[in-house]
Design a protein around this motif. Structure first.
Motif, short mmCIF file in Angstrom:
data_model
loop_
_atom_site.label_atom_id
_atom_site.label_comp_id
_atom_site.label_asym_id
_atom_site.label_seq_id
_atom_site.Cartn_x
_atom_site.Cartn_y
_atom_site.Cartn_z
N UNK A 120 0.84 -1.20 0.00
CA UNK A 120 0.00 0.00 0.00
C UNK A 120 0.87 1.25 0.00
N UNK A 121 0.40 2.25 -0.65
CA UNK A 121 1.14 3.50 -0.70
C UNK A 121 0.41 4.57 0.10
N UNK A 122 0.01 4.19 1.30
CA UNK A 122 -0.72 5.10 2.17
C UNK A 122 0.05 5.27 3.47
N UNK A 123 0.09 6.47 4.01
CA UNK A 123 0.75 6.68 5.31
C UNK A 123 0.17 5.80 6.41
N UNK A 124 -1.15 5.52 6.33
CA UNK A 124 -1.78 4.68 7.35
C UNK A 124 -1.18 3.28 7.38
N UNK A 125 -0.83 2.75 6.21
CA UNK A 125 -0.27 1.40 6.18
C UNK A 125 1.14 1.38 6.76
N UNK A 126 1.92 2.43 6.50
CA UNK A 126 3.27 2.51 7.09
C UNK A 126 3.16 2.61 8.60
N UNK A 127 2.26 3.46 9.08
CA UNK A 127 2.06 3.59 10.52
C UNK A 127 1.61 2.26 11.13
N UNK A 128 0.75 1.56 10.42
CA UNK A 128 0.28 0.26 10.91
C UNK A 128 1.44 -0.73 10.99
N UNK A 129 2.31 -0.75 9.99
CA UNK A 129 3.47 -1.65 10.01
C UNK A 129 4.41 -1.31 11.15
N UNK A 130 4.61 -0.04 11.40
CA UNK A 130 5.48 0.37 12.51
C UNK A 130 4.87 -0.02 13.85
N UNK A 131 3.54 0.05 13.96
CA UNK A 131 2.86 -0.40 15.19
C UNK A 131 3.00 -1.92 15.34
N UNK A 132 2.84 -2.63 14.24
CA UNK A 132 2.96 -4.09 14.26
C UNK A 132 4.37 -4.49 14.67
N UNK A 133 5.35 -3.75 14.20
CA UNK A 133 6.75 -4.02 14.55
C UNK A 133 6.95 -3.94 16.06
N UNK A 134 6.26 -3.01 16.68
CA UNK A 134 6.38 -2.82 18.13
C UNK A 134 5.65 -3.91 18.92
N UNK A 135 4.55 -4.40 18.39
CA UNK A 135 3.67 -5.27 19.18
C UNK A 135 3.72 -6.75 18.79
N UNK A 136 4.82 -7.23 18.25
CA UNK A 136 4.83 -8.60 17.74
C UNK A 136 5.87 -9.48 18.40
N UNK A 137 5.75 -10.77 18.13
CA UNK A 137 6.75 -11.73 18.55
C UNK A 137 8.00 -11.53 17.68
N UNK A 138 9.05 -12.24 18.02
CA UNK A 138 10.33 -12.06 17.32
C UNK A 138 10.26 -12.38 15.83
#
Length: 187
Positions: A120-138
């Motif tokens: 996706x080329x939307x800022x929301x998707x980048x923000x979502x990926x950065x949130x997922x990076x913070x809240x995930x298993x290794x």
């Protein structure tokens, strides 16, 4: 044979994305499936304004709404397929559903949702990926890193500013690793 009737109409959309009416009305039951296939094939090849116009076509014809329903299916392979299609369609409407799919019980669904967010080329998707990076298993953190690397320079500012505010060690380490892979010296 019927599928061949729709190819000129889909190609005409590339010239004039407002010429959508022939693809909306008077369709037989499986025509929508044929049209969706043709549009998805075209979407994978396009860039720029034509690509954005095609995203709008997906939304207007109801394909995005359909895949948003399918991503909540009880059947894992339908969720997987829906995540892939939402990534190709690149509609920001699908971002919340893809974020939820990142927590799916099936790994293949989680991975296709991550990749879809990366497409996706939307800022929301980048923000979502950065949130997922913070809240995930290794393991998921490493997969999110792969997707973020694929996005490239477009996320530089967000990553650098996030790196300055993050204190959690594992999350910070993943961000530093991303900056190292991307060779961003200011990190």
């Amino acid at each position: 044979k019927r599928k061949l009737n729709f190819e000129p109409l889909v190609l005409l959309l590339l010239v004039d994305s407002y010429n959508i009416i022939p693809l909306k009305y008077g369709l037989r039951p499986f025509d929508k499936t044929f049209i969706e296939e043709l549009l998805l094939q075209q979407a994978e090849e396009l860039k720029g304004q034509q690509r954005s116009d095609l995203t709008s076509v997906f939304e207007q014809l109801g394909y995005v709404a359909g895949e948003r329903k399918r991503i909540r299916s009880r059947v894992w392979w339908r969720r997987h397929d829906a995540a892939i299609k939402l990534g190709i369609m690149r509609s920001k409407d699908g971002v919340p559903d893809l974020v939820l799919a990142v927590s799916d019980s099936y790994e293949i669904v989680r991975l296709s949702a991550l990749r879809a967010l990366g497409q996706m080329e939307h800022p929301e998707s980048v923000q979502a990926l950065l949130r997922v990076l913070r809240d995930t298993e290794k393991w998921t953190g490493a997969k999110v890193l792969e997707v973020l690397v694929g996005i490239g320079e477009a996320i530089r500012k967000e990553v650098i500013s996030l790196l300055q505010s993050v204190t959690e060690p594992r999350h910070r380490l993943l961000l530093i690793e991303l900056c190292g892979i991307m060779k961003w010296p200011e990190a």
